[in-house]
Design a protein around this motif. Structure first.
Motif, PDB file in Angstrom:
ATOM      1  N   TYR A  51       0.790  -1.223   0.000  1.00 64.15           N
ATOM      2  CA  TYR A  51       0.000   0.000   0.000  1.00 64.15           C
ATOM      3  C   TYR A  51       0.824   1.275   0.000  1.00 64.15           C
ATOM      4  CZ  TYR A  51      -4.143  -2.721   1.107  1.00 64.15           C
ATOM      5  OH  TYR A  51      -5.179  -3.607   1.059  1.00 64.15           O
ATOM      6  N   ALA A  52       0.274   2.260  -0.649  1.00 63.75           N
ATOM      7  CA  ALA A  52       0.750   3.627  -0.480  1.00 63.75           C
ATOM      8  C   ALA A  52      -0.455   4.409   0.026  1.00 63.75           C
ATOM      9  CB  ALA A  52       1.238   4.193  -1.804  1.00 63.75           C
ATOM     10  N   ALA A  53      -0.214   5.539   0.625  1.00 62.17           N
ATOM     11  CA  ALA A  53      -1.331   6.343   1.114  1.00 62.17           C
ATOM     12  C   ALA A  53      -1.196   7.777   0.598  1.00 62.17           C
ATOM     13  CB  ALA A  53      -1.371   6.343   2.635  1.00 62.17           C
ATOM     14  N   ILE A  54      -2.324   8.355   0.242  1.00 66.03           N
ATOM     15  CA  ILE A  54      -2.337   9.739  -0.226  1.00 66.03           C
ATOM     16  C   ILE A  54      -2.964  10.609   0.856  1.00 66.03           C
ATOM     17  CG2 ILE A  54      -3.284  11.308  -1.954  1.00 66.03           C
ATOM     18  CD1 ILE A  54      -3.199   9.071  -3.941  1.00 66.03           C
ATOM     19  N   VAL A  55      -2.252  11.650   1.228  1.00 72.49           N
ATOM     20  CA  VAL A  55      -2.758  12.572   2.245  1.00 72.49           C
ATOM     21  C   VAL A  55      -3.254  13.826   1.529  1.00 72.49           C
ATOM     22  CG1 VAL A  55      -2.230  13.805   4.376  1.00 72.49           C
ATOM     23  CG2 VAL A  55      -0.990  11.703   3.815  1.00 72.49           C
ATOM     24  N   THR A  56      -4.524  14.116   1.690  1.00 72.87           N
ATOM     25  CA  THR A  56      -5.105  15.281   1.019  1.00 72.87           C
ATOM     26  C   THR A  56      -5.703  16.229   2.056  1.00 72.87           C
ATOM     27  OG1 THR A  56      -7.139  14.011   0.734  1.00 72.87           O
ATOM     28  CG2 THR A  56      -5.687  14.171  -1.174  1.00 72.87           C
ATOM     29  N   ALA A  57      -5.813  17.484   1.678  1.00 73.42           N
ATOM     30  CA  ALA A  57      -6.483  18.467   2.524  1.00 73.42           C
ATOM     31  C   ALA A  57      -7.590  19.112   1.700  1.00 73.42           C
ATOM     32  CB  ALA A  57      -5.502  19.525   3.001  1.00 73.42           C
ATOM     33  N   ARG A  58      -8.796  19.126   2.254  1.00 69.25           N
ATOM     34  CA  ARG A  58      -9.882  19.849   1.597  1.00 69.25           C
ATOM     35  C   ARG A  58     -10.020  21.192   2.285  1.00 69.25           C
ATOM     36  NH1 ARG A  58     -13.320  18.585  -2.126  1.00 69.25           N
ATOM     37  NH2 ARG A  58     -12.740  16.406  -2.029  1.00 69.25           N
ATOM     38  N   GLN A  59      -9.725  22.251   1.557  1.00 67.84           N
ATOM     39  CA  GLN A  59      -9.703  23.577   2.153  1.00 67.84           C
ATOM     40  C   GLN A  59     -11.085  24.217   2.124  1.00 67.84           C
ATOM     41  OE1 GLN A  59      -6.127  24.457  -0.390  1.00 67.84           O
ATOM     42  NE2 GLN A  59      -5.509  25.579   1.427  1.00 67.84           N
ATOM     43  N   LYS A  60     -11.193  25.339   2.838  1.00 67.00           N
ATOM     44  CA  LYS A  60     -12.494  25.993   2.967  1.00 67.00           C
ATOM     45  C   LYS A  60     -13.092  26.390   1.620  1.00 67.00           C
ATOM     46  CE  LYS A  60     -12.393  27.893   7.644  1.00 67.00           C
ATOM     47  NZ  LYS A  60     -11.375  28.734   8.286  1.00 67.00           N
ATOM     48  N   ASP A  61     -12.216  26.729   0.669  1.00 64.42           N
ATOM     49  CA  ASP A  61     -12.724  27.123  -0.651  1.00 64.42           C
ATOM     50  C   ASP A  61     -13.156  25.918  -1.489  1.00 64.42           C
ATOM     51  OD1 ASP A  61     -10.314  25.970  -1.308  1.00 64.42           O
ATOM     52  OD2 ASP A  61      -9.385  27.789  -2.075  1.00 64.42           O
ATOM     53  N   GLY A  62     -13.088  24.714  -0.890  1.00 63.77           N
ATOM     54  CA  GLY A  62     -13.551  23.521  -1.588  1.00 63.77           C
ATOM     55  C   GLY A  62     -12.459  22.838  -2.398  1.00 63.77           C
ATOM     56  N   LYS A  63     -11.310  23.494  -2.529  1.00 67.77           N
ATOM     57  CA  LYS A  63     -10.221  22.904  -3.311  1.00 67.77           C
ATOM     58  C   LYS A  63      -9.553  21.778  -2.551  1.00 67.77           C
ATOM     59  CE  LYS A  63      -8.764  26.622  -6.355  1.00 67.77           C
ATOM     60  NZ  LYS A  63      -7.879  27.782  -6.437  1.00 67.77           N
ATOM     61  N   CYS A  64      -9.248  20.729  -3.276  1.00 69.96           N
ATOM     62  CA  CYS A  64      -8.565  19.583  -2.680  1.00 69.96           C
ATOM     63  C   CYS A  64      -7.097  19.643  -3.060  1.00 69.96           C
ATOM     64  CB  CYS A  64      -9.222  18.307  -3.193  1.00 69.96           C
ATOM     65  SG  CYS A  64      -8.500  16.819  -2.546  1.00 69.96           S
ATOM     66  N   ARG A  65      -6.211  19.632  -2.069  1.00 70.65           N
ATOM     67  CA  ARG A  65      -4.779  19.670  -2.328  1.00 70.65           C
ATOM     68  C   ARG A  65      -4.145  18.361  -1.891  1.00 70.65           C
ATOM     69  NH1 ARG A  65      -2.241  24.924  -2.430  1.00 70.65           N
ATOM     70  NH2 ARG A  65      -0.366  23.672  -2.402  1.00 70.65           N
ATOM     71  N   VAL A  66      -3.199  17.867  -2.677  1.00 74.45           N
ATOM     72  CA  VAL A  66      -2.440  16.698  -2.257  1.00 74.45           C
ATOM     73  C   VAL A  66      -1.284  17.173  -1.390  1.00 74.45           C
ATOM     74  CG1 VAL A  66      -1.049  14.744  -3.021  1.00 74.45           C
ATOM     75  CG2 VAL A  66      -3.043  15.432  -4.347  1.00 74.45           C
ATOM     76  N   LEU A  67      -1.241  16.703  -0.146  1.00 79.35           N
ATOM     77  CA  LEU A  67      -0.164  17.116   0.750  1.00 79.35           C
ATOM     78  C   LEU A  67       1.049  16.211   0.610  1.00 79.35           C
ATOM     79  CD1 LEU A  67      -2.051  17.912   4.065  1.00 79.35           C
ATOM     80  CD2 LEU A  67      -1.224  19.502   2.356  1.00 79.35           C
ATOM     81  N   ALA A  68       0.793  14.918   0.531  1.00 78.36           N
ATOM     82  CA  ALA A  68       1.911  13.978   0.484  1.00 78.36           C
ATOM     83  C   ALA A  68       1.433  12.616   0.020  1.00 78.36           C
ATOM     84  CB  ALA A  68       2.534  13.843   1.873  1.00 78.36           C
ATOM     85  N   VAL A  69       2.361  11.856  -0.514  1.00 78.88           N
ATOM     86  CA  VAL A  69       2.108  10.448  -0.800  1.00 78.88           C
ATOM     87  C   VAL A  69       3.097   9.662   0.045  1.00 78.88           C
ATOM     88  CG1 VAL A  69       2.082   8.633  -2.545  1.00 78.88           C
ATOM     89  CG2 VAL A  69       1.343  10.943  -3.148  1.00 78.88           C
ATOM     90  N   LEU A  70       2.574   8.752   0.843  1.00 80.84           N
ATOM     91  CA  LEU A  70       3.435   7.971   1.739  1.00 80.84           C
ATOM     92  C   LEU A  70       3.749   6.621   1.099  1.00 80.84           C
ATOM     93  CD1 LEU A  70       1.534   8.772   5.046  1.00 80.84           C
ATOM     94  CD2 LEU A  70       3.497   9.956   4.071  1.00 80.84           C
ATOM     95  N   PRO A  71       4.937   6.089   1.361  1.00 85.67           N
ATOM     96  CA  PRO A  71       5.351   4.851   0.690  1.00 85.67           C
ATOM     97  C   PRO A  71       4.604   3.627   1.194  1.00 85.67           C
ATOM     98  CG  PRO A  71       7.014   5.539   2.260  1.00 85.67           C
ATOM     99  CD  PRO A  71       5.969   6.618   2.258  1.00 85.67           C
ATOM    100  N   ASP A  72       4.854   2.519   0.496  1.00 83.15           N
ATOM    101  CA  ASP A  72       4.285   1.228   0.889  1.00 83.15           C
ATOM    102  C   ASP A  72       4.609   0.940   2.336  1.00 83.15           C
ATOM    103  OD1 ASP A  72       4.306   1.304  -1.806  1.00 83.15           O
ATOM    104  OD2 ASP A  72       5.528  -0.472  -2.097  1.00 83.15           O
ATOM    105  N   ARG A  73       3.711   0.207   2.967  1.00 85.13           N
ATOM    106  CA  ARG A  73       4.001  -0.193   4.344  1.00 85.13           C
ATOM    107  C   ARG A  73       5.190  -1.129   4.384  1.00 85.13           C
ATOM    108  NH1 ARG A  73      -1.890  -1.321   6.954  1.00 85.13           N
ATOM    109  NH2 ARG A  73      -2.497   0.839   7.166  1.00 85.13           N
ATOM    110  N   LYS A  74       5.184  -2.045   3.405  1.00 84.54           N
ATOM    111  CA  LYS A  74       6.337  -2.924   3.309  1.00 84.54           C
ATOM    112  C   LYS A  74       7.335  -2.220   2.423  1.00 84.54           C
ATOM    113  CE  LYS A  74       5.002  -7.330   2.967  1.00 84.54           C
ATOM    114  NZ  LYS A  74       4.621  -8.434   2.078  1.00 84.54           N
TER     115      LYS A  74
END
Ligand SMILES: [Zn+2]
Length: 196
Positions: free
Chosen positions: A170-193
């Motif tokens: 797995y990888a995980a994507i960290v996103t932030a939904r801001q007040k203006d409704g825009k979705c920003r990608v903050l980070a992509v985290l690596p595989d657990r393994k």
């Protein structure tokens, strides 16, 4: 003739040379960098880009009116007169990476498409290969966040992506939904393994 529209390209320091809609419905935008210099690859001096162009690149951009959209660019080149053998250097611009088939904005767009779905789905929907989606993920992994560009963080979401069916990878994507409704990608985290 139908109505036409003008929209900002959202790429800094380029001018548009031509736009074309191909027979198979792709929008191709030919651009040229307006930056006049490049750092010599050997000595690091700032040199003028007066040595023609490198090989033409075609890079995927975000879709416009549901058309697959591409940026075409012939990178500018400069020649250093101070270094031995007068080497040439191809200009590097901040909106795409040398070995990537996508501009950065498209990689980011792909990350948002991956939320709540699978790599296969995004690959089919965007008509790009599975490996192209994974390549975009790899380029985004653990990239640093430019906090000064962020307003309020809004709602943070973490979505796991199964990279291969039936494997715990797995990888995980960290996103932030801001007040203006825009979705920003903050980070992509690596595989657990961790891949070796
Ligand atoms: Zn040099």
């Amino acid at each position: 003739m139908s109505a036409e529209l003008r929209i900002p390209l959202d790429i800094a320091e380029v001018k548009i040379l031509a736009t074309e809609i191909s027979d198979d419905g792709r929008l191709v935008i030919e651009v040229e960098s307006t930056l006049d210099t490049v750092q010599c690859g050997i000595c690091g001096r700032e040199i003028a880009c007066r040595y023609g162009h490198g090989q033409e690149r075609t890079l995927r951009h975000l879709p416009v009116l549901d058309m697959q959209t591409y940026i075409q660019i012939r990178p500018r080149r400069g020649q250093c007169k101070d270094c031995e053998y007068e080497p040439t250097t191809t200009q590097v611009v901040p909106w795409y990476e040398e070995r990537s088939p996508h501009i950065f904005a498209y990689d980011q767009w792909l990350m948002k498409q991956l939320v709540n779905t699978t790599v296969e789905d995004v690959s089919m929907r965007e008509n790009i290969g599975y490996d192209a989606v994974v390549g975009a993920l790899d380029r985004q992994i653990e990239t640093t966040v430019n906090w000064s560009e962020m307003g309020d963080l809004g709602t943070i979401g973490i979505d796991e992506i199964a990279l291969k069916k039936g494997r715990k990878n797995y990888a995980a994507i960290v996103t932030a939904r801001q007040k203006d409704g825009k979705c920003r990608v903050l980070a992509v985290l690596p595989d657990r393994k961790k891949r070796q």
